[in-house]
Scaffold this motif. Structure first.
Motif, PDB file in Angstrom:
ATOM      1  N   SER A 192      -2.457  -1.168  -8.451  1.00 29.00           N
ATOM      2  CA  SER A 192      -1.198  -0.428  -8.570  1.00 29.00           C
ATOM      3  C   SER A 192      -1.541   1.038  -8.767  1.00 29.00           C
ATOM      4  O   SER A 192      -2.673   1.387  -9.141  1.00 29.00           O
ATOM      5  CB  SER A 192      -0.358  -0.928  -9.755  1.00 29.00           C
ATOM      6  N   VAL A 193      -0.578   1.897  -8.533  1.00 29.50           N
ATOM      7  CA  VAL A 193      -0.802   3.323  -8.750  1.00 29.50           C
ATOM      8  C   VAL A 193      -1.036   3.592 -10.237  1.00 29.50           C
ATOM      9  O   VAL A 193      -1.898   4.389 -10.612  1.00 29.50           O
ATOM     10  CB  VAL A 193       0.393   4.148  -8.227  1.00 29.50           C
ATOM     11  N   ALA A 194      -0.315   2.889 -11.096  1.00 31.30           N
ATOM     12  CA  ALA A 194      -0.498   3.060 -12.542  1.00 31.30           C
ATOM     13  C   ALA A 194      -1.916   2.684 -12.960  1.00 31.30           C
ATOM     14  O   ALA A 194      -2.558   3.407 -13.739  1.00 31.30           O
ATOM     15  CB  ALA A 194       0.519   2.214 -13.307  1.00 31.30           C
ATOM     16  N   ALA A 231       5.089   0.976  -7.930  1.00 34.38           N
ATOM     17  CA  ALA A 231       4.166   1.053  -6.792  1.00 34.38           C
ATOM     18  C   ALA A 231       2.993   0.111  -7.032  1.00 34.38           C
ATOM     19  O   ALA A 231       1.856   0.525  -7.286  1.00 34.38           O
ATOM     20  CB  ALA A 231       3.684   2.487  -6.615  1.00 34.38           C
ATOM     21  N   SER A 232       3.278  -1.177  -6.947  1.00 36.26           N
ATOM     22  CA  SER A 232       2.305  -2.211  -7.294  1.00 36.26           C
ATOM     23  C   SER A 232       1.878  -3.020  -6.076  1.00 36.26           C
ATOM     24  O   SER A 232       2.689  -3.707  -5.450  1.00 36.26           O
ATOM     25  CB  SER A 232       2.901  -3.150  -8.347  1.00 36.26           C
ATOM     26  N   THR A 233       0.606  -2.942  -5.762  1.00 35.29           N
ATOM     27  CA  THR A 233       0.053  -3.759  -4.683  1.00 35.29           C
ATOM     28  C   THR A 233       0.125  -5.231  -5.049  1.00 35.29           C
ATOM     29  O   THR A 233       0.428  -6.082  -4.206  1.00 35.29           O
ATOM     30  CB  THR A 233      -1.413  -3.364  -4.425  1.00 35.29           C
ATOM     31  N   VAL A 234      -0.143  -5.523  -6.311  1.00 37.98           N
ATOM     32  CA  VAL A 234      -0.130  -6.911  -6.784  1.00 37.98           C
ATOM     33  C   VAL A 234       1.238  -7.551  -6.581  1.00 37.98           C
ATOM     34  O   VAL A 234       1.343  -8.669  -6.052  1.00 37.98           O
ATOM     35  CB  VAL A 234      -0.542  -6.979  -8.272  1.00 37.98           C
ATOM     36  N   GLU A 235       2.291  -6.863  -6.986  1.00 44.04           N
ATOM     37  CA  GLU A 235       3.631  -7.424  -6.855  1.00 44.04           C
ATOM     38  C   GLU A 235       4.024  -7.618  -5.397  1.00 44.04           C
ATOM     39  O   GLU A 235       4.716  -8.587  -5.052  1.00 44.04           O
ATOM     40  CB  GLU A 235       4.653  -6.531  -7.568  1.00 44.04           C
TER      41      GLU A 235
END
Length: 305
Positions: A192-194, A231-235
């Motif tokens: 994620s961006v975070a 902005a989550s790749t995982v989600e």
């Protein structure tokens, strides 16, 4: 005495607010505002020109308009006879499509037409801010539709990306995609961006993520339209059912190698993880290009004609 204590605490509180405000603005400029970054190494232009020789007489520039009215640019490298296989290649953070000749050539040699977009805020595409793949996922949906328009309904499409580009194509996978998209290959993407900015904040400045990441995320949401947490790749991968090949270097000090296992566990489609020993960030191809090409070709042979 009590009045003096109140004044002291008030002054300290104001100083804290000023310091946080400065920190948020600095981090926003450092990470989100598009432009040259001192910590990003730029490739030699002459070497890049030489690597693009394969595309002589086969390259054209095409453009689309994003949903928020930005002009976005891409390079399209077509086979002499129009192919029914298309690779869309996504570049990394503060890079551009022009920096991706090795990957474009790899797919071209495999018989693919190759589209190499400049993400918003990069290269020849408009935009003041970096989308980190989140805003770009909507743009890539448009690029997919563009290739279907150009090459016809009966095509197979693979999405490929490196670094931010890897997270871009994985974030795209969580959207509703046409049946022509068959597979995804992601090289050294973040969760994620975070997570990525928290890692960089600690690695570069030895600072904890709180409170700067949440505050800068809120600032970005107001100014740009997205937060670091959404902005989550995982989600997005939790909604993905397409086959996914994950590549990562075991010496990656920019996007931690352990991220790849979180991504693997998140996706709902078939998955394959390949670790390149001795490879740093985005250097797996350079570390062992022969293995890299063989791996990509073998993976895609199971899902594309």
């Amino acid at each position: 005495m009590k009045k003096r204590i109140i004044i002291i605490f008030s002054v300290l509180f104001v100083c804290l607010l000023i310091g946080l405000g400065y920190g948020v603005h600095y981090l926003f400029d450092f990470a989100v505002v598009s432009g040259e970054k001192e910590f990003i190494k730029q490739e030699n232009t002459v070497k890049l020109e030489q690597k693009w020789k394969f595309s002589d007489n086969h390259l054209e520039k095409i453009k689309i308009k994003s949903n928020d009215d930005l002009s976005l640019s891409a390079r399209l490298i077509s086979q002499e006879k129009q192919s029914k296989k298309v690779a869309i290649v996504a570049h990394g953070y503060m890079s551009e499509g022009y920096a991706m000749p090795d990957y474009a050539n790899m797919f071209y040699e495999m018989g693919y037409d190759v589209l190499v977009p400049d993400n918003r805020g990069h290269g020849e595409s408009e935009g003041k801010y970096v989308g980190f793949g989140w805003q770009d996922r909507m743009d890539y949906q448009q690029w997919i539709e563009k290739m279907i328009q150009l090459n016809g309904e009966d095509i197979d499409i693979v999405l490929f990306g490196v670094s931010m580009g890897a997270s871009t194509v994985m974030m795209t996978s969580g959207e509703t995609l046409p049946h022509q998209v068959k597979a995804i290959i992601a090289d050294c993407g973040y969760t994620s961006v975070a997570d990525e900015l928290s890692y960089q904040l600690n690695d570069m400045f030895n600072l904890p993520s709180f409170p700067l990441i949440p505050l800068t995320s809120l600032y970005t949401k107001v100014l740009v339209g997205y937060s670091f947490y959404e902005a989550s790749t995982v989600e997005q991968l939790k909604k993905n059912k397409l086959p996914l090949l994950l590549i990562h270097g075991d010496q990656d000090d920019f996007v931690p190698t352990e991220f790849v296992y979180t991504l693997r566990d998140a996706t709902k489609g078939s998955k394959q993880v390949e670790i390149f020993k001795g490879a740093n960030h985005a250097t797996s191809f350079k570390t062992d290009s022969k293995r890299y090409k063989k791996l990509v070709k073998s993976f895609l042979s199971d899902y594309l004609n």
